[in-house]
Write a protein that holds these residues in place. Sequence first.
Motif, PDB file in Angstrom:
ATOM      1  N   ILE A  30       1.013  -1.371  -0.029  1.00 57.95           N
ATOM      2  CA  ILE A  30      -0.016  -0.054  -0.022  1.00 57.95           C
ATOM      3  C   ILE A  30       1.141   1.305  -0.113  1.00 57.95           C
ATOM      4  O   ILE A  30       0.792   2.258  -0.840  1.00 57.95           O
ATOM      5  CB  ILE A  30      -0.955  -0.046   1.213  1.00 57.95           C
ATOM      6  CG1 ILE A  30      -1.954  -1.074   1.022  1.00 57.95           C
ATOM      7  CG2 ILE A  30      -1.572   1.167   1.252  1.00 57.95           C
ATOM      8  CD1 ILE A  30      -2.728  -1.444   2.380  1.00 57.95           C
ATOM      9  N   THR A 107      -6.279   4.747   7.030  1.00 57.02           N
ATOM     10  CA  THR A 107      -6.693   3.682   6.151  1.00 57.02           C
ATOM     11  C   THR A 107      -7.524   2.772   6.799  1.00 57.02           C
ATOM     12  O   THR A 107      -7.398   2.380   7.899  1.00 57.02           O
ATOM     13  CB  THR A 107      -5.243   2.953   5.876  1.00 57.02           C
ATOM     14  OG1 THR A 107      -4.340   3.813   5.259  1.00 57.02           O
ATOM     15  CG2 THR A 107      -5.383   1.599   5.163  1.00 57.02           C
ATOM     16  N   ASP A 108      -8.660   2.215   5.982  1.00 57.54           N
ATOM     17  CA  ASP A 108      -9.526   1.286   6.332  1.00 57.54           C
ATOM     18  C   ASP A 108      -9.156   0.103   5.394  1.00 57.54           C
ATOM     19  O   ASP A 108      -9.329   0.179   4.232  1.00 57.54           O
ATOM     20  CB  ASP A 108     -10.706   1.329   6.432  1.00 57.54           C
ATOM     21  CG  ASP A 108     -11.282   2.527   7.469  1.00 57.54           C
ATOM     22  OD1 ASP A 108     -10.967   2.240   8.810  1.00 57.54           O
ATOM     23  OD2 ASP A 108     -11.805   3.695   7.378  1.00 57.54           O
ATOM     24  N   ARG A 109      -9.246  -1.311   5.924  1.00 61.47           N
ATOM     25  CA  ARG A 109      -8.758  -2.362   4.905  1.00 61.47           C
ATOM     26  C   ARG A 109      -9.591  -3.457   5.526  1.00 61.47           C
ATOM     27  O   ARG A 109      -9.903  -3.748   6.689  1.00 61.47           O
ATOM     28  CB  ARG A 109      -7.257  -2.941   5.176  1.00 61.47           C
ATOM     29  CG  ARG A 109      -6.927  -4.232   4.392  1.00 61.47           C
ATOM     30  CD  ARG A 109      -5.408  -4.206   4.440  1.00 61.47           C
ATOM     31  NE  ARG A 109      -5.465  -5.585   3.433  1.00 61.47           N
ATOM     32  CZ  ARG A 109      -4.017  -5.826   3.244  1.00 61.47           C
ATOM     33  NH1 ARG A 109      -3.113  -5.421   3.702  1.00 61.47           N
ATOM     34  NH2 ARG A 109      -4.180  -7.202   2.555  1.00 61.47           N
ATOM     35  N   ASN A 112      -8.810  -8.028   0.940  1.00 58.23           N
ATOM     36  CA  ASN A 112      -8.101  -7.193  -0.181  1.00 58.23           C
ATOM     37  C   ASN A 112      -8.519  -5.780  -0.823  1.00 58.23           C
ATOM     38  O   ASN A 112      -8.041  -5.449  -1.937  1.00 58.23           O
ATOM     39  CB  ASN A 112      -8.131  -8.284  -1.479  1.00 58.23           C
ATOM     40  CG  ASN A 112      -7.522  -9.465  -1.293  1.00 58.23           C
ATOM     41  OD1 ASN A 112      -6.147  -9.490  -0.547  1.00 58.23           O
ATOM     42  ND2 ASN A 112      -7.896 -10.621  -1.482  1.00 58.23           N
ATOM     43  N   VAL A 114      -9.006  -1.821   0.215  1.00 62.54           N
ATOM     44  CA  VAL A 114      -8.569  -0.661   1.064  1.00 62.54           C
ATOM     45  C   VAL A 114      -9.070   0.599   0.626  1.00 62.54           C
ATOM     46  O   VAL A 114      -9.396   0.830  -0.524  1.00 62.54           O
ATOM     47  CB  VAL A 114      -7.046  -0.517   1.082  1.00 62.54           C
ATOM     48  CG1 VAL A 114      -6.488   0.886   1.573  1.00 62.54           C
ATOM     49  CG2 VAL A 114      -6.306  -1.664   1.745  1.00 62.54           C
ATOM     50  N   GLN A 140      -9.302   4.300  -3.471  1.00 60.37           N
ATOM     51  CA  GLN A 140      -9.775   2.555  -3.168  1.00 60.37           C
ATOM     52  C   GLN A 140      -8.568   1.826  -4.025  1.00 60.37           C
ATOM     53  O   GLN A 140      -8.254   2.233  -5.113  1.00 60.37           O
ATOM     54  CB  GLN A 140     -11.207   2.681  -3.941  1.00 60.37           C
ATOM     55  CG  GLN A 140     -11.992   3.054  -3.032  1.00 60.37           C
ATOM     56  CD  GLN A 140     -12.324   4.847  -3.145  1.00 60.37           C
ATOM     57  OE1 GLN A 140     -12.244   5.066  -4.279  1.00 60.37           O
ATOM     58  NE2 GLN A 140     -12.401   5.407  -2.249  1.00 60.37           N
ATOM     59  N   TYR A 143      -6.155  -5.349  -3.890  1.00 60.99           N
ATOM     60  CA  TYR A 143      -4.915  -6.365  -3.926  1.00 60.99           C
ATOM     61  C   TYR A 143      -5.246  -7.609  -4.690  1.00 60.99           C
ATOM     62  O   TYR A 143      -6.327  -8.305  -4.045  1.00 60.99           O
ATOM     63  CB  TYR A 143      -4.258  -6.745  -2.468  1.00 60.99           C
ATOM     64  CG  TYR A 143      -3.105  -7.584  -2.661  1.00 60.99           C
ATOM     65  CD1 TYR A 143      -2.117  -6.901  -3.066  1.00 60.99           C
ATOM     66  CD2 TYR A 143      -3.215  -8.700  -2.267  1.00 60.99           C
ATOM     67  CE1 TYR A 143      -0.658  -7.761  -3.124  1.00 60.99           C
ATOM     68  CE2 TYR A 143      -1.673  -9.608  -2.350  1.00 60.99           C
ATOM     69  CZ  TYR A 143      -0.731  -8.822  -2.763  1.00 60.99           C
ATOM     70  OH  TYR A 143       0.415  -9.762  -2.992  1.00 60.99           O
ATOM     71  N   TRP A 148      -0.904  -4.265  -5.687  1.00 56.96           N
ATOM     72  CA  TRP A 148      -1.993  -3.394  -5.436  1.00 56.96           C
ATOM     73  C   TRP A 148      -2.198  -2.613  -6.896  1.00 56.96           C
ATOM     74  O   TRP A 148      -1.596  -2.277  -7.653  1.00 56.96           O
ATOM     75  CB  TRP A 148      -1.594  -2.323  -4.496  1.00 56.96           C
ATOM     76  CG  TRP A 148      -1.811  -3.016  -3.000  1.00 56.96           C
ATOM     77  CD1 TRP A 148      -0.532  -3.496  -2.564  1.00 56.96           C
ATOM     78  CD2 TRP A 148      -2.655  -3.289  -2.063  1.00 56.96           C
ATOM     79  NE1 TRP A 148      -0.797  -4.180  -1.149  1.00 56.96           N
ATOM     80  CE2 TRP A 148      -2.153  -4.001  -1.145  1.00 56.96           C
ATOM     81  CE3 TRP A 148      -3.886  -3.004  -2.183  1.00 56.96           C
ATOM     82  CZ2 TRP A 148      -2.911  -4.302  -0.028  1.00 56.96           C
ATOM     83  CZ3 TRP A 148      -4.707  -3.481  -1.097  1.00 56.96           C
ATOM     84  CH2 TRP A 148      -4.347  -4.147  -0.174  1.00 56.96           C
TER      85      TRP A 148
END
Length: 170
Positions: A30, A107-109, A112, A114, A140, A143, A148
Amino acid sequence: MKPILTIIIVLISTAAMAQQPDYSSKVKTIDSTIETLYAVISGEKGEARDWELFKYLFIPEAHLIPSGKNQEGKTGYRVMTPAQYVETSGAYLEENGFFEKEISRKTDRFGNIVQLFSTYESYHSEKDEKPFNRGINSIQLLYDGNRWWVLNIFWQAETTEFPIPANYLD
């Protein structure tokens, strides 16, 4: 005759592949993807950008979506592909100098996917002490198991009506 044609095609394909830079390290994490995104659009006046690397960051169906108020004061947006962004903004960035620097990230994940809010400052030169603009990029990422990809970038510049909240500055 067919074996000779096959050999020629293989040689041409191999030569073409050898000429393409290997950008894979730019999209391994990322952090490397976001760092590359900011770096590739940034440069001093007269400095060429690597627009092939820029396009490499995005899925083919990606969108770049600036938002804000138009001249009539109505909030709106514009949707561009990465290629359209290069067409409409590439020459300006190179002719005038432009640096966009990330100053904060949330960051929010999940698995796969984000979603990140990347707060930025914009400068005309790396030597500038004060930014001429700030805002937030909503980015956005996906992965795919190997790298990425940027799916979308949706952004809004800071205004007096919408100053950047403190929680997006730390």
